[in-house]
Design a protein around this motif. Sequence first.
Motif, PDB file in Angstrom:
ATOM      1  N   ILE A   1       0.837  -1.207   0.000  1.00 13.12           N
ATOM      2  CA  ILE A   1       0.000   0.000   0.000  1.00 13.12           C
ATOM      3  C   ILE A   1       0.867   1.251   0.000  1.00 13.12           C
ATOM      4  O   ILE A   1       0.583   2.235  -0.706  1.00 13.12           O
ATOM      5  CB  ILE A   1      -0.936  -0.028   1.227  1.00 13.12           C
ATOM      6  N   GLY A   2       1.948   1.228   0.787  1.00 10.54           N
ATOM      7  CA  GLY A   2       2.831   2.392   0.826  1.00 10.54           C
ATOM      8  C   GLY A   2       3.485   2.670  -0.518  1.00 10.54           C
ATOM      9  O   GLY A   2       3.576   3.823  -0.944  1.00 10.54           O
TER      10      GLY A   2
ATOM     11  N   ALA B   1       3.840   6.019  -5.230  1.00  5.87           N
ATOM     12  CA  ALA B   1       3.915   6.189  -6.687  1.00  5.87           C
ATOM     13  C   ALA B   1       2.785   7.071  -7.197  1.00  5.87           C
ATOM     14  O   ALA B   1       2.996   7.979  -8.025  1.00  5.87           O
ATOM     15  CB  ALA B   1       3.872   4.809  -7.353  1.00  5.87           C
ATOM     16  N   ARG B   2       1.553   6.817  -6.689  1.00  5.76           N
ATOM     17  CA  ARG B   2       0.407   7.612  -7.146  1.00  5.76           C
ATOM     18  C   ARG B   2       0.541   9.065  -6.701  1.00  5.76           C
ATOM     19  O   ARG B   2       0.257  10.002  -7.473  1.00  5.76           O
ATOM     20  CB  ARG B   2      -0.877   7.003  -6.588  1.00  5.76           C
ATOM     21  N   THR B   3       0.991   9.253  -5.462  1.00  7.92           N
ATOM     22  CA  THR B   3       1.143  10.614  -4.953  1.00  7.92           C
ATOM     23  C   THR B   3       2.207  11.375  -5.738  1.00  7.92           C
ATOM     24  O   THR B   3       2.035  12.552  -6.087  1.00  7.92           O
ATOM     25  CB  THR B   3       1.510  10.569  -3.459  1.00  7.92           C
ATOM     26  N   ALA B   4       3.345  10.691  -6.018  1.00  5.91           N
ATOM     27  CA  ALA B   4       4.410  11.347  -6.792  1.00  5.91           C
ATOM     28  C   ALA B   4       3.917  11.760  -8.175  1.00  5.91           C
ATOM     29  O   ALA B   4       4.210  12.865  -8.660  1.00  5.91           O
ATOM     30  CB  ALA B   4       5.602  10.403  -6.905  1.00  5.91           C
TER      31      ALA B   4
ATOM     32  N   ILE C   1      -6.533   9.423  -1.830  1.00  3.54           N
ATOM     33  CA  ILE C   1      -5.352   9.019  -1.061  1.00  3.54           C
ATOM     34  C   ILE C   1      -5.727   8.752   0.400  1.00  3.54           C
ATOM     35  O   ILE C   1      -5.270   7.786   1.020  1.00  3.54           O
ATOM     36  CB  ILE C   1      -4.267  10.095  -1.166  1.00  3.54           C
ATOM     37  N   ALA C   2      -6.591   9.626   0.957  1.00  2.00           N
ATOM     38  CA  ALA C   2      -7.035   9.401   2.343  1.00  2.00           C
ATOM     39  C   ALA C   2      -7.794   8.083   2.461  1.00  2.00           C
ATOM     40  O   ALA C   2      -7.631   7.336   3.437  1.00  2.00           O
ATOM     41  CB  ALA C   2      -7.907  10.572   2.796  1.00  2.00           C
ATOM     42  N   ASP C   3      -8.635   7.786   1.445  1.00  2.00           N
ATOM     43  CA  ASP C   3      -9.366   6.512   1.474  1.00  2.00           C
ATOM     44  C   ASP C   3      -8.414   5.327   1.367  1.00  2.00           C
ATOM     45  O   ASP C   3      -8.617   4.283   2.020  1.00  2.00           O
ATOM     46  CB  ASP C   3     -10.374   6.497   0.321  1.00  2.00           C
ATOM     47  N   LEU C   4      -7.368   5.493   0.556  1.00  2.00           N
ATOM     48  CA  LEU C   4      -6.379   4.431   0.440  1.00  2.00           C
ATOM     49  C   LEU C   4      -5.682   4.177   1.776  1.00  2.00           C
ATOM     50  O   LEU C   4      -5.460   3.029   2.186  1.00  2.00           O
ATOM     51  CB  LEU C   4      -5.363   4.801  -0.641  1.00  2.00           C
ATOM     52  N   HIS C   5      -5.379   5.263   2.476  1.00  2.00           N
ATOM     53  CA  HIS C   5      -4.763   5.113   3.800  1.00  2.00           C
ATOM     54  C   HIS C   5      -5.734   4.464   4.786  1.00  2.00           C
ATOM     55  O   HIS C   5      -5.326   3.641   5.615  1.00  2.00           O
ATOM     56  CB  HIS C   5      -4.314   6.473   4.327  1.00  2.00           C
TER      57      HIS C   5
END
Length: 336
Positions: free
Chosen positions: A7-8, A13-16, A125-129
């Motif tokens: 997940i990290g 990668a998605r955030t970058a 991204i928050a949902d992914l976390h």
Amino acid sequence: LGVDLAIGQKTAARTAQLVDDSLQSVALADDLRYQAHRLSVAPLERSQLISIAAQIGADARQYDPIATGPGERSEWSTRQLLFARLEQERDEPGSIPTLVPQIEHSIARLIDINQRAAHEHHLAIADLHRRGLLADVAIGVITIMLAVGIGFAVLRSLGRQRELVRMRLAAIDDHNRELEAFAGRVAHDLRGPLAPIAGFSDVLMEPGADVPVVASRIRRAADRMTTLIDDLLALSVAGRLPPGRGDVATAVHEVLDDLSDELRDAEVTLEVADCAAACSPGVLAQLMRNLLTNAIKYRGADRRLLVQIDARPRAERVEIVVADNGVGMTGEAVRH
């Protein structure tokens, strides 16, 4: 740990990618806004207009691959048409100022679209976390349950092992007690043949002793000890007494003859029928000897020893009763 790493890595990668696209979009949008603002400033020379149009075209080509947000592609297509018209109007600079407001308005809409997309990306991204956190919690609960289950299994296994060890120690204690009792019985039984040997040896040293008779009795006691030792060896090897058939009357008279000195002043009464027991003669004689030596040992000091020996068949068994008028036994000894 594997889930967290996956997940990290995915989130990073998605955030970058989102950060890079956002930074590039902001930079290109600002440059396009700046170029559009330059077009609105009059008068401009033809070379300046051509340069501004060329810069807008270059920015548009860089922006095109990253225009992927919801609604962004359609708005970008509209702006591309405006850029195409601007490219066509480079040779007629007089019509360029009329396109500038449309371009600025399109850029404003693109910026608004990017802002909404950034907010949606933030929520994604928050949902992914959150999903990663829930996965961690689930895996943690499962791990704790497995650890507790393994702990209970280990405790149960240790309990069973302790119980087995306790049972084994108890069995060893019982075995040791049996060995001690067996050793005591063996010592008692071996002293039986030794007593007449010692007594008859003393008789041989007296003047006028009947040597052949005394020697025969010593030999018979020695043979009895040899038989007893052989029977003990057979018991230790086979775990059971040696088989055989012993005549009761013969065994009784043999024992009385061996113990004649101890029973010299005793009154012995016999009522022995013609019967045989299903055991070897040596074992039968040893049983009789134990009973009679006990009667001699525990005789009353104030009275003459009386011994009654009865033997008779009872169906498929032989009943042998030895009674005496000795000191008797206490209630505790009887219970034991």
